[in-house]
Structure formats: structure tokens, C-alpha cells
Motif scaffolding. Structure first.
Motif, PDB file in Angstrom:
ATOM      1  N   VAL A 116     -42.741  32.699  52.419  1.00  0.00           N
ATOM      2  CA  VAL A 116     -41.935  33.805  51.904  1.00  0.00           C
ATOM      3  C   VAL A 116     -40.480  33.369  51.753  1.00  0.00           C
ATOM      4  N   LEU A 117     -39.903  33.723  50.626  1.00  0.00           N
ATOM      5  CA  LEU A 117     -38.484  33.515  50.345  1.00  0.00           C
ATOM      6  C   LEU A 117     -37.817  34.885  50.323  1.00  0.00           C
ATOM      7  N   VAL A 118     -36.827  35.092  51.174  1.00  0.00           N
ATOM      8  CA  VAL A 118     -36.162  36.393  51.300  1.00  0.00           C
ATOM      9  C   VAL A 118     -34.713  36.273  50.850  1.00  0.00           C
ATOM     10  N   TYR A 119     -34.311  37.186  49.959  1.00  0.00           N
ATOM     11  CA  TYR A 119     -32.927  37.244  49.467  1.00  0.00           C
ATOM     12  C   TYR A 119     -32.393  38.633  49.796  1.00  0.00           C
ATOM     13  N   GLY A 120     -31.387  38.687  50.648  1.00  0.00           N
ATOM     14  CA  GLY A 120     -30.766  39.951  51.004  1.00  0.00           C
ATOM     15  C   GLY A 120     -29.407  40.067  50.354  1.00  0.00           C
ATOM     16  N   SER A 121     -29.086  41.256  49.816  1.00  0.00           N
ATOM     17  CA  SER A 121     -27.829  41.370  49.075  1.00  0.00           C
ATOM     18  C   SER A 121     -27.310  42.803  49.046  1.00  0.00           C
ATOM     19  N   VAL A 122     -26.072  42.912  48.605  1.00  0.00           N
ATOM     20  CA  VAL A 122     -25.411  44.192  48.342  1.00  0.00           C
ATOM     21  C   VAL A 122     -24.900  44.151  46.909  1.00  0.00           C
ATOM     22  N   LEU A 123     -25.202  45.203  46.135  1.00  0.00           N
ATOM     23  CA  LEU A 123     -24.702  45.327  44.764  1.00  0.00           C
ATOM     24  C   LEU A 123     -23.545  46.332  44.718  1.00  0.00           C
ATOM     25  N   ILE A 144     -19.034  49.288  34.916  1.00  0.00           N
ATOM     26  CA  ILE A 144     -20.238  48.615  34.436  1.00  0.00           C
ATOM     27  C   ILE A 144     -19.974  47.133  34.193  1.00  0.00           C
ATOM     28  N   ASP A 145     -18.742  46.753  33.911  1.00  0.00           N
ATOM     29  CA  ASP A 145     -18.410  45.336  33.790  1.00  0.00           C
ATOM     30  C   ASP A 145     -18.492  44.648  35.151  1.00  0.00           C
ATOM     31  N   VAL A 146     -17.966  45.318  36.165  1.00  0.00           N
ATOM     32  CA  VAL A 146     -18.048  44.792  37.535  1.00  0.00           C
ATOM     33  C   VAL A 146     -19.510  44.632  37.935  1.00  0.00           C
ATOM     34  N   PHE A 147     -20.297  45.653  37.649  1.00  0.00           N
ATOM     35  CA  PHE A 147     -21.704  45.638  38.050  1.00  0.00           C
ATOM     36  C   PHE A 147     -22.482  44.559  37.298  1.00  0.00           C
ATOM     37  N   THR A 148     -22.252  44.447  36.006  1.00  0.00           N
ATOM     38  CA  THR A 148     -22.957  43.456  35.198  1.00  0.00           C
ATOM     39  C   THR A 148     -22.710  42.046  35.720  1.00  0.00           C
ATOM     40  N   SER A 149     -21.460  41.759  36.047  1.00  0.00           N
ATOM     41  CA  SER A 149     -21.111  40.439  36.563  1.00  0.00           C
ATOM     42  C   SER A 149     -21.797  40.174  37.903  1.00  0.00           C
ATOM     43  N   ALA A 150     -21.719  41.151  38.816  1.00  0.00           N
ATOM     44  CA  ALA A 150     -22.298  40.968  40.150  1.00  0.00           C
ATOM     45  C   ALA A 150     -23.812  40.823  40.098  1.00  0.00           C
ATOM     46  N   LEU A 151     -24.463  41.666  39.318  1.00  0.00           N
ATOM     47  CA  LEU A 151     -25.915  41.576  39.187  1.00  0.00           C
ATOM     48  C   LEU A 151     -26.312  40.234  38.579  1.00  0.00           C
ATOM     49  N   GLY A 152     -25.571  39.795  37.575  1.00  0.00           N
ATOM     50  CA  GLY A 152     -25.864  38.512  36.956  1.00  0.00           C
ATOM     51  C   GLY A 152     -25.769  37.355  37.944  1.00  0.00           C
ATOM     52  N   GLN A 153     -24.775  37.397  38.834  1.00  0.00           N
ATOM     53  CA  GLN A 153     -24.639  36.349  39.846  1.00  0.00           C
ATOM     54  C   GLN A 153     -25.853  36.328  40.771  1.00  0.00           C
ATOM     55  N   PHE A 176     -28.771  48.246  47.189  1.00  0.00           N
ATOM     56  CA  PHE A 176     -28.552  48.114  45.748  1.00  0.00           C
ATOM     57  C   PHE A 176     -27.537  49.150  45.247  1.00  0.00           C
ATOM     58  N   ASN A 177     -27.245  50.150  46.077  1.00  0.00           N
ATOM     59  CA  ASN A 177     -26.238  51.174  45.786  1.00  0.00           C
ATOM     60  C   ASN A 177     -26.541  52.036  44.569  1.00  0.00           C
ATOM     61  N   HIS A 178     -27.754  51.940  44.049  1.00  0.00           N
ATOM     62  CA  HIS A 178     -28.157  52.744  42.900  1.00  0.00           C
ATOM     63  C   HIS A 178     -29.639  53.088  43.034  1.00  0.00           C
ATOM     64  N   THR A 179     -29.977  54.292  42.657  1.00  0.00           N
ATOM     65  CA  THR A 179     -31.358  54.739  42.718  1.00  0.00           C
ATOM     66  C   THR A 179     -32.138  54.214  41.516  1.00  0.00           C
ATOM     67  N   LEU A 180     -33.443  54.060  41.710  1.00  0.00           N
ATOM     68  CA  LEU A 180     -34.309  53.681  40.597  1.00  0.00           C
ATOM     69  C   LEU A 180     -35.178  54.848  40.153  1.00  0.00           C
ATOM     70  N   MET A 192     -30.270  48.502  34.455  1.00  0.00           N
ATOM     71  CA  MET A 192     -30.077  47.061  34.554  1.00  0.00           C
ATOM     72  C   MET A 192     -30.840  46.476  35.740  1.00  0.00           C
ATOM     73  N   ILE A 193     -30.875  47.199  36.858  1.00  0.00           N
ATOM     74  CA  ILE A 193     -31.644  46.728  38.014  1.00  0.00           C
ATOM     75  C   ILE A 193     -33.129  46.680  37.665  1.00  0.00           C
ATOM     76  N   LYS A 194     -33.622  47.721  37.008  1.00  0.00           N
ATOM     77  CA  LYS A 194     -35.034  47.739  36.613  1.00  0.00           C
ATOM     78  C   LYS A 194     -35.355  46.561  35.700  1.00  0.00           C
ATOM     79  N   ASP A 195     -34.482  46.281  34.746  1.00  0.00           N
ATOM     80  CA  ASP A 195     -34.700  45.156  33.835  1.00  0.00           C
ATOM     81  C   ASP A 195     -34.705  43.833  34.602  1.00  0.00           C
TER      82      ASP A 195
END
Length: 259
Positions: A116-123, A144-153, A176-180, A192-195
Motif C-alpha cells: 500500500v502507498l499512502v498519500y496524506g494531504s491538505v487542499l 480557484i487559481d490558488v486551488f488549481t495550483s495546489a491540486l496540480g502539485q 480536502f476542504n471541499h465536499t464531493l 476538479m477533485i472529482k476529475d
């Protein structure tokens, strides 16, 4: 999983047949360092093989020396803190160097014969730029510019890690700070998270689990391969003397790998 706390014996936990993963935002020990044992006690109650802890607060590395902890560069009241950590038995740090500003940490482990590979993060959250200017910069940018950059990283990290560990099952968890599931904090960020999850072949196992606020769904997500069989095991809102330990619920998912 064994959780080690200062001046306390190590507890050995027992588990159900499936692999158990958990995530909890500890809100920087909002009840104070004197309540650290209560926070750590709830982590043990989760009975999970791997726990992604966001905003672990001061002293986390000292209380959990075997944890994988993201760079401790976040400004704290007394000394720098980390944004995210991972607890679990036999965790090994990945070879990829993940920068502090990605607000992430990753590790590998073996659970029930599965790699298992685990990646923990905050968006980013809506006020992230003003509250974490050391991460997102002091020059104003649309959210949304801030979010796009962070998610991309973070997605870039995940793709590089998957290439380095192709035989591992990928788990992505944290705040993730956002609901799906509606209502949405920010519709575009949720989409964007769903994508991103679809592009990685992942899904959020607990997307419809409850938020602490009635009528809302969780923003603390546990994501893994789309073909995994899952069962939401727990969603808890621990308290200390009638006051919530955190403004986030904790979440546990039990996962089986299909034959």
C-alpha cells in the motif's frame, strides 16, 4: 497498528478482516497540549492500520516517533508544526522529496499481504491564502487559481509516486476542504477533485458521510482504487468534558481487495 505516546505503554489493537484506513483533522490540539492524551486516545479508538492525521498540532512527532510527518515549517504558537502526518505499523518514507508547500506526506506499508502507498494531504480552503500566506503567497490571487495550483502539485506527486511504486495500491486521504456531494463549498473545486480522482483511477469511499454540520457531507476524504470493496465503518465526533476535541469528525473505512 501500534501508537506510541510518551510515558504510556504501546497498545496493540485488533482489527476486522478488511484493511482499515482512517483520517482525522485534530485542529492543532485546539483544546490545548494538556489534552494531547485525549486526542491520541481517540486515534487509538479508531483501530485502523493506517491513519492520516491533518493539523496534528504541537508535539506530534515527539509523541509518535514512528509517524511519517510532513515538514514542520508551519508557524506555531511556540515552534513550527506540520500540516499532516501518517500513523501505522511498518511505514516507510517514500523516496520522493515532497516540498513543504505541497502540504503532504507519503509512505508505503504492507497490510494483510497487500502493498500500500499512502498519500496524506491538505487542499486549500476558501480563506487559505490569508491564513497560510507562507504557503500560498501574500499577493492576492482568485481562490480557484490558488486551488488549481495546489491540486496540480499534489496530483503531480501522486503520479510520480505511482510510477515509482507501480505494484502498490494507492490511498489518498486527508482534509480536502471541499465536499464531493452537495451542497458544495465551491462547485468548481469539487468538480476538479472529482476529475483528479477519476484520472488517477480512484474514488472517495466516504464522500456521503456526515459533516459535523447538519445537512453537509464530509470534507475529510478517504480515497482508493475504484474496484476496491468498501464499507464505511465509523464517523465519530469525540468530546472532552462536553466540548468537541476538534471541529472535524473522524472517519474510518474498511476495505477489501477483490480477488
Amino acid at each position: 497498528m501500534r501508537l506510541e505516546a510518551a510515558a504510556q505503554p504501546t497498545a496493540v489493537l485488533s482489527y476486522s478482516p478488511g484493511m482499515r484506513f482512517a483520517t482525522w483533522n485534530m485542529e492543532r490540539l485546539n483544546r490545548g497540549s494538556r489534552a494531547a492524551a485525549d486526542y491520541d486516545g481517540h486515534l487509538m479508538e479508531l483501530k485502523a492500520e493506517v491513519i492520516v492525521v491533518t493539523e496534528p498540532g504541537p508535539g506530534f512527532r515527539e509523541r509518535h516517533p514512528r509517524a511519517l510527518v510532513a515538514p514542520e515549517s508551519r508557524l506555531g504558537s511556540k515552534k513550527p508544526e506540520s500540516w499532516v502526518a501518517i500513523l501505522g505499523d511498518s511505514l516507510e518514507a517514500v523516496s520522493l522529496d515532497i516540498p513543504y508547500k505541497h502540504l503532504a506526506v507519503a509512505g508505503t506499508t504492507a497490510i494483510q499481504g497487500q502493498s500500500v502507498l499512502v498519500y496524506g494531504s491538505v487542499l486549500p480552503w476558501l480563506s487559505a491564502q490569508s491564513q497560510a500566506y507562507d504557503v500560498y503567497g501574500s499577493t492576492y490571487r482568485p481562490f480557484i487559481d490558488v486551488f488549481t495550483s495546489a491540486l496540480g502539485q499534489q496530483v503531480s506527486d501522486l503520479r510520480r509516486l505511482r510510477a515509482q511504486y507501480p505494484d502498490h495500491h494507492l490511498i489518498w486521504a486527508g482534509d480536502f476542504n471541499h465536499t464531493l456531494a452537495p451542497p458544495f463549498v465551491n462547485t468548481q473545486a469539487s468538480a476538479m477533485i472529482k476529475d483528479a480522482l477519476r484520472g488517477l483511477g480512484l474514488r472517495a469511499f466516504n464522500a456521503t458521510a456526515p459533516h459535523r454540520e447538519p445537512g453537509w457531507h464530509t470534507i475529510d476524504l478517504l480515497c482508493g482504487p475504484q474496484h476496491f470493496v468498501d464499507q464505511i465503518a465509523e464517523s465519530a465526533y469525540p468530546e472532552l468534558k462536553g466540548n468537541a476535541l476538534s471541529d472535524h469528525r473522524s472517519y474510518v473505512v474498511e476495505i477489501d481487495v477483490p480477488d
